[in-house]
Design an enzyme around this catalytic site. Structure first.
Site, PDB file in Angstrom:
ATOM      1  N   ASP A   1     -13.964 -10.972  -9.618  1.00  0.00           N
ATOM      2  CA  ASP A   1     -14.893  -9.872  -9.890  1.00  0.00           C
ATOM      3  C   ASP A   1     -15.250  -9.775 -11.371  1.00  0.00           C
ATOM      4  OD1 ASP A   1     -14.975  -9.175  -7.242  1.00  0.00           O
ATOM      5  OD2 ASP A   1     -13.498  -7.574  -7.398  1.00  0.00           O
TER       6      ASP A   1
ATOM      7  N   SER B   1      -1.903 -10.568  -0.272  1.00  0.00           N
ATOM      8  CA  SER B   1      -1.611  -9.266  -0.850  1.00  0.00           C
ATOM      9  C   SER B   1      -1.751  -9.234  -2.362  1.00  0.00           C
ATOM     10  CB  SER B   1      -0.211  -8.833  -0.404  1.00  0.00           C
ATOM     11  OG  SER B   1      -0.150  -7.444  -0.309  1.00  0.00           O
TER      12      SER B   1
ATOM     13  N   LYS C   1      -4.547  -9.728   3.618  1.00  0.00           N
ATOM     14  CA  LYS C   1      -3.722  -8.514   3.705  1.00  0.00           C
ATOM     15  C   LYS C   1      -4.146  -7.557   2.595  1.00  0.00           C
ATOM     16  CE  LYS C   1       0.926  -6.657   3.338  1.00  0.00           C
ATOM     17  NZ  LYS C   1       0.633  -5.842   2.135  1.00  0.00           N
TER      18      LYS C   1
END
Length: 756
Positions: free
Chosen positions: A514, A503, A528
């Site tokens: 990224d 999460s 998740k």
């Protein structure tokens, strides 16, 4: 953001199983911050029960008025698209799903109910939806009544077996312990056969641990009696919470219902602070004992209390009556000891090792605010040998167990509210004063926490920009990011993750990946990709007291700035370590009702670096190093052995076979320890400890068990050290190859000091 009012607290957490320790026999819990998870996965009650030791709670036959109202409020939330991300109609189909989940919560091992019981319960299969809507929840209580009766029957049978001559272990029979996919047994006789093998396995474990027959018999008789006692203490709130969670779990894996007490404990676990005496308690038989003293807390300042001390009575203030708490549930004793800062509590204590008939000592403690430092971020510096003739490198390591935040403290703008980002920022400043060459952020087994913390923590390493995209149930997508200029650390960075990283951890790791801001190392994460809110059910009726509890409700799905979701797929590392847990056994993809993976549009963001050209060289150096790294290779061997054993569903009851396995394991540990001595490696502090003592948590000596737990924290950690070595490799390669550095870090001005 999605939540604009105090009604909500944004959460990004893994399943509750990742957030709480559980032991069906006993569970050490922080005073004022936690409660015991009773057996059979039932949850804790919201109101205390005070009754003499050895007596059972009144058998609940139906819901209270408050519970009936709470059930209707939960139904309103979970079926309304204004709140739930994936609302589902509460109909007969969902009722059938709830029914199966409720049975699993009560008897997941299929060791109490028979097929005849299930046939009798089947009439409720399509009635549970009506029960929720009307608040008439008698079916749940009727099933529970049978459960409690069956537990008593099984315990009586197990205790009777201890008097029989059934403990010959020369045959080739096996104990089939994994019954998740098994059929319900036909009748009591079939259960007898199952329990006989279970009792024999318990006996064999203790025998292999060196216990004599009389001692084994006494230990197991007490163990089984405690099981019956624990179940007899379960009350209406336990049944209610478990039943409502069968409904919540049918909606999605991360929606949960909390009673007022369990909601308070969950919030305390997120804030890492509480008001109380600063101790960890554990139930041992009929008495609550101190397992651990929180350093610097009120209990520690007395200079009197110590692990193993037993609490026999609790009194409030200077003159409140002393209430005998022997035989009480752990969570009820916790509630008695919990209290506001500045107030006093009196405890009657019997020192560890003294008989329970000894005269207790009385201790007066002034409660205070306690910070749970053992659950907060912490740092260390590792020295990594340099490549070739290069000097050694110093790599700072920050371990972050969770994305914690004191929501109330932040709302009130307190200067010292608990915050993962604040703590990590402070540690980064300290590491810089120690001239570290790089930083590894260790997020292994970090199950998540606050969304705000995930965003702000990312902001410590990037100079403004989007961090995560959040899509609500209606389809609207909002972009949340770091708006503060500047960074706390612009140097080399790696993020260490495993299957337990979930999460909020995945948001952070995904954003770092990224942005090309750092390397992600380890295993593919949990997967998740959903956001939960805590919804206070007492806000709507405007109650002055807590009656209805809270719901942790899935309200959105998050996406990386690159557009992909972590849902089901997780974050895939740049440098992979062998998987310690198979994705088919653990992770979001194992849930039958998890949301599918999907993708949305990318949002513009800076790309600090591109590690693709660097990865092959890092992998080559990593492979060469770990091939000669004894600790890493031992870890791989242990993982492979564990996964092989985890695939088994039964275990031999042949003593010679089990003893041979045990001896081989002990010989392996001794051999490794000798090799460590020869090579000058750090020794394993648990190498001489018993592999399996056959005991449950509440049967062990508290002082010895606590010491063993602390020693485990100092065991060699080859994965952490190898992650630091990989980061050191990256720094060395980029510092010595201008062409590679230009390809990996094209924007050197914004790439920090990777290649200084």
């Amino acid at each position: 953001m999605i939540a604009k009012t105090p009604l909500f607290a944004l959460l990004l957490t893994a399943p509750l199983a990742l957030l709480a320790r559980a032991d069906n026999a006993a569970l050490p819990v922080p005073v004022d911050a936690g409660t015991q998870a009773p057996p059979a996965t039932l949850s804790t009650p919201a109101e205390p029960s005070v009754r003499p030791a050895g007596t059972s709670a009144a058998l609940p036959t139906g819901p209270t008025e408050y519970q009936a109202t709470a059930a209707k409020l939960v139904y309103g939330l979970l079926s309304d698209s204004r709140y739930a991300y994936r609302p589902q109609p509460l109909d007969d189909a969902l009722s059938a799903d709830m029914y199966q989940r409720y049975l699993e919560a009560l008897d997941g091992g299929k060791q109490f109910f028979t097929a005849a019981d299930i046939a009798r319960f089947d009439r409720y299969e399509t009635l549970l939806d009506d029960a929720i809507k009307s608040g008439e929840l008698e079916p749940a209580y009727a099933i529970f009544a049978t459960y409690r009766q069956r537990v008593d029957e099984r315990v009586e049978y197990a205790r009777s077996l201890l008097k029989q001559d059934i403990f010959d272990f020369t045959g080739d029979d096996r104990f089939h312990y994994d019954r998740e996919d098994a059929e319900w047994v036909a009748d009591a006789d079939a259960l007898d056969a199952l329990w006989k093998q279970s009792v024999r396995n318990d006996w064999l474990r203790l025998k292999l641990a060196g216990k004599e027959a009389d001692s084994i018999r006494e230990t197991l008789d007490k163990r089984y009696a405690n099981l019956a006692e624990n179940v007899s203490e379960l009350e209406g709130q336990d049944v209610f919470q478990t039943f409502l969670n069968s409904y919540a779990g049918a909606i999605d894996p991360h929606t949960d219902y909390f009673t007022p007490r369990s909601a308070e404990n969950f919030n305390l676990s997120m804030s890492l602070s509480l008001e109380g005496i600063g101790a960890v308690l554990q139930k041992q038989d009929d008495v609550v004992a101190i397992r651990e003293i929180v350093a610097g807390g009120p209990a520690d300042k007395t200079g009197i209390l110590a692990p193993g001390d037993r609490i026999t009575a609790v009194g409030q203030g200077e003159s409140g009556p002393m209430v005998d708490v022997i035989g009480w549930r752990l969570d009820n004793v916790v509630e008695k000891i919990r209290g506001p800062k500045g107030s006093q509590v009196r405890l009657d204590m019997i020192p560890a090792g003294a008989g329970l008939d000894s005269k207790p000592a009385r201790v007066v403690i002034t409660r205070d605010e306690v910070r749970l430092e053992d659950q907060a971020a912490k740092a260390e510096v590792l020295t990594i040998p340099g490549q070739s003739d290069a000097p050694d490198q110093r790599i700072g390591v920050i371990e972050l167990p969770g994305f914690y935040q004191d929501f109330e403290g932040r709302r009130l703008n307190r200067d010292d509210y608990a915050s993962a980002t604040r703590d990590v920022g402070k540690l980064l400043r300290e590491l810089q004063t120690q001239d570290v060459d790089g930083v590894v952020l260790d997020l292994r087994n970090n199950g998540g926490g606050s969304l705000t913390e995930a965003i702000e923590l990312t902001g410590l390493f990037i100079d403004q920009g989007p961090v995560v995209q959040v899509r609500e149930s209606g389809g609207r997508v909002s972009v949340e990011g770091d708006r503060d200029g500047g960074v706390a650390w612009d140097g080399p960075l790696a993020v260490l993750v495993n299957r337990g990283s979930a999460s909020a951890s995945e948001i952070f790791a995904g954003a770092i990946q990224d942005y090309g801001r750092g390397l992600v190392i380890g295993e593919t994460t949990f997967g998740k990709g959903t956001v939960q809110n805590l919804v206070d059910l007492d806000r709507w009726p405007a109650n002055e007291e807590e009656r209805f509890g809270q719901v942790k409700l899935t309200i959105a799905q998050f996406f990386r700035v690159s557009g992909g979701s972590t849902q089901n797929k997780g974050v895939v590392p740049d440098i992979n370590f062998p998987a310690s847990v198979d994705a088919t056994e653990y992770g979001e993809s194992t849930y039958d009702n998890a949301l599918p993976w999907t993708k949305i549009a990318e949002v513009p963001h800076i790309r600090y670096g591109n590690f693709a050209p660097l990865v092959p060289q890092l992998e080559a150096l990593h492979s060469k190093r770990v091939a000669d790294n004894r600790e890493f290779q031992w870890w791989k061997e242990d993982v492979e052995r564990y996964r092989t054993e985890a695939a088994e569903t039964s275990i031999s009851l042949n003593e010679a076979e089990r003893r041979a396995e045990r001896d081989a394991n002990e010989a392996r540990r001794k051999e490794r320890q000798e090799i460590r001595k020869e090579l000058g490696l750090a020794l394993d502090p648990l190498a001489a400890a018993q592999l399996d003592d056959g005991l449950t948590a509440n049967e062990r000596d508290i002082v010895e068990d606590t010491a063993r737990q602390k020693a485990a924290e100092d065991r060699p950690d080859p994965l952490l050290r190898e992650s630091a070595a990989i980061l050191a490799d990256a720094v060395w390669l980029l510092s010595n190859d201008a062409q590679l550095s230009a390809a990996v870090l094209p924007g050197s001005a914004s790439a920090g000091h990777w290649a200084d």
